[in-house]
Design an enzyme around this catalytic site. Structure first.
Site, short mmCIF file in Angstrom:
data_model
loop_
_atom_site.label_atom_id
_atom_site.label_comp_id
_atom_site.label_asym_id
_atom_site.label_seq_id
_atom_site.Cartn_x
_atom_site.Cartn_y
_atom_site.Cartn_z
N CYS A 276 1.14 1.82 6.63
CA CYS A 276 -0.24 1.34 6.70
C CYS A 276 -0.73 1.32 8.14
O CYS A 276 -0.97 2.38 8.71
CB CYS A 276 -0.35 -0.04 6.04
SG CYS A 276 -2.05 -0.42 5.54
N HIS B 209 1.62 0.72 1.35
CA HIS B 209 2.63 -0.29 1.71
C HIS B 209 3.94 0.06 1.02
O HIS B 209 4.25 -0.43 -0.06
CB HIS B 209 2.14 -1.69 1.34
CG HIS B 209 1.24 -2.28 2.38
ND1 HIS B 209 1.71 -3.08 3.39
CD2 HIS B 209 -0.09 -2.13 2.59
CE1 HIS B 209 0.71 -3.43 4.18
NE2 HIS B 209 -0.40 -2.86 3.71
N GLU C 143 6.85 -0.81 1.71
CA GLU C 143 7.85 -1.89 1.64
C GLU C 143 7.76 -2.69 0.34
O GLU C 143 8.73 -3.35 -0.05
CB GLU C 143 7.68 -2.82 2.85
CG GLU C 143 6.63 -3.89 2.75
CD GLU C 143 5.19 -3.38 2.86
OE1 GLU C 143 4.25 -4.15 2.59
OE2 GLU C 143 5.01 -2.19 3.23
#
Length: 264
Positions: free
Chosen positions: A120, A228, A230
Site C-alpha cells: 500500500c 494490503h 498482510e
C-alpha cells in the site's frame, strides 16, 4: 524443514510511522502488529522496528545491517514535494519524519541489493523514492474507480476482496500463482501516476491503476503491491507467495553478506 523454521532468520527492518496517542503531546513510533506478524511468520524473519528519526541515521550503514526492508501501509500520504506534485490541503494527514526516513532508506537498500517489499503506502514510497510520482486522489482522476477502504463493517469487511487485478503475463506475480488474475482488497486514496524508471508493472486494476511493481534488471527482490497483502495473507495465494519469496530473498542476502557479525 523449510528455512523459515530452521532458525536461520534474517533481520528485516520495518520503518515506523509517527502516532499521536490521545492525551499525549509526544509522538509514538508505531507499527501495526499485523505487519510484524506477517514478516515474522510469513517470511520467517526477525522484524526490527526502524524509528522515524531520519536526522539520526546514516542510511548506507543501516542498509548494510539489514537483510530486508518491509514497508507498511499507513494513514498518512507521502508529501507531494517529494515528487513534484501540488501542495496538500492544510487538513491532509502527513508524516514528514516517516517520509524523510523511508525514502532515502529505500534508495540505500536498492543500491546495496537489500530485498525490499512494500504494501500500500509502501508501494507508493518505492515509486517516489526511485523517481516516480503519485495521483493525490485516484477517485478524482477521470476514468479511475474509487479505491478507498469501505468505511463500514469489521476489519474483514473493510479489508475484504473488492476487485480483481490482472497479472502481467510471464511476470513474477503470474509465475508465483500460475494464474493471470486474482482478487484483492483495496484501501488507498493515492496511487501511482508516473512509474519510476527501472520499475516494471506486475499487476493492474480494471481501471488501469498500477497494483504491483518490481524493480527490473536485478536478480534481487524489490517488489511493491497496492493492496494490503498482510491481511489474512495465508488465505491469499499471491500474498502468501510474496511473503515467502521475500523471506527467501532476505535469507539469501544474509548468507551472502560479509563480513557477518560473529562469523570469522
Amino acid at each position: 524443514m523449510h528455512d523459515r523454521e530452521s532458525g536461520a532468520r534474517p533481520l528485516v527492518g520495518i520503518p515506523a510511522s509517527l502516532v499521536f496517542l490521545p492525551g499525549h503531546s509526544i509522538p509514538t513510533h508505531g507499527i501495526g502488529e499485523r505487519y510484524i506478524k506477517a514478516v515474522r511468520e510469513g517470511s520467517g524473519a526477525d522484524p526490527l522496528l526502524v524509528p522515524a528519526l531520519a536526522e539520526d541515521f546514516d542510511f548506507d550503514v543501516m542498509a548494510q545491517r539489514l537483510d530486508g526492508l518491509f514497508l507498511t501501509g499507513g494513514r498518512t500520504n507521502i508529501e507531494p514535494h517529494h515528487y513534484g506534485g501540488p501542495p496538500f490541503p492544510e487538513d491532509e494527514y502527513r508524516d514528514p519524519p516517516r517520509d524523510n526516513t523511508v525514502l532515502p532508506l529505500i534508495r540505500a537498500c536498492v543500491d546495496r541489493g537489500v530485498p525490499v517489499f512494500g504494501v500500500c503506502r509502501g508501494l507508493q514510497e518505492m515509486n517516489v523514492a526511485l523517481g516516480g510520482s503519485l495521483h493525490y486522489r485516484v477517485h478524482l482522476v477521470a476514468g479511475k474507480q474509487d479505491h478507498r477502504m469501505p468505511r463500514e463493517g469489521d476489519i474483514d469487511k473493510r479489508f475484504g476482496k473488492l476487485h480483481g487485478i490482472s497479472l502481467t503475463p510471464g511476470g513474477l506475480f503470474s509465475r508465483l500463482v500460475g494464474a493471470g488474475t486474482i482478487e484483492v482488497n483495496t484501501a488507498h486514496a493515492q496511487g501511482i501516476d508516473r512509474l519510476a524508471d527501472g520499475l516494471e508493472v506486475e499487476a493492474t486494476a480494471p481501471d488501469g491503476l498500477v497494483e504491483g511493481i518490481r524493480l527490473a534488471g536485478t536478480d534481487g527482490f524489490a517488489v511493491g503491491v497496492q493492496w494490503h497483502a498482510e491481511h489474512r495473507y495465508r488465505e491469499h495465494a499471491l500474498s502468501d507467495a510474496l511473503f515467502r519469496a521475500f523471506g527467501d530473498a532476505a535469507r539469501a542476502h544474509a548468507l551472502a553478506r560479509t563480513p557477518r557479525a560473529g562469523v570469522a
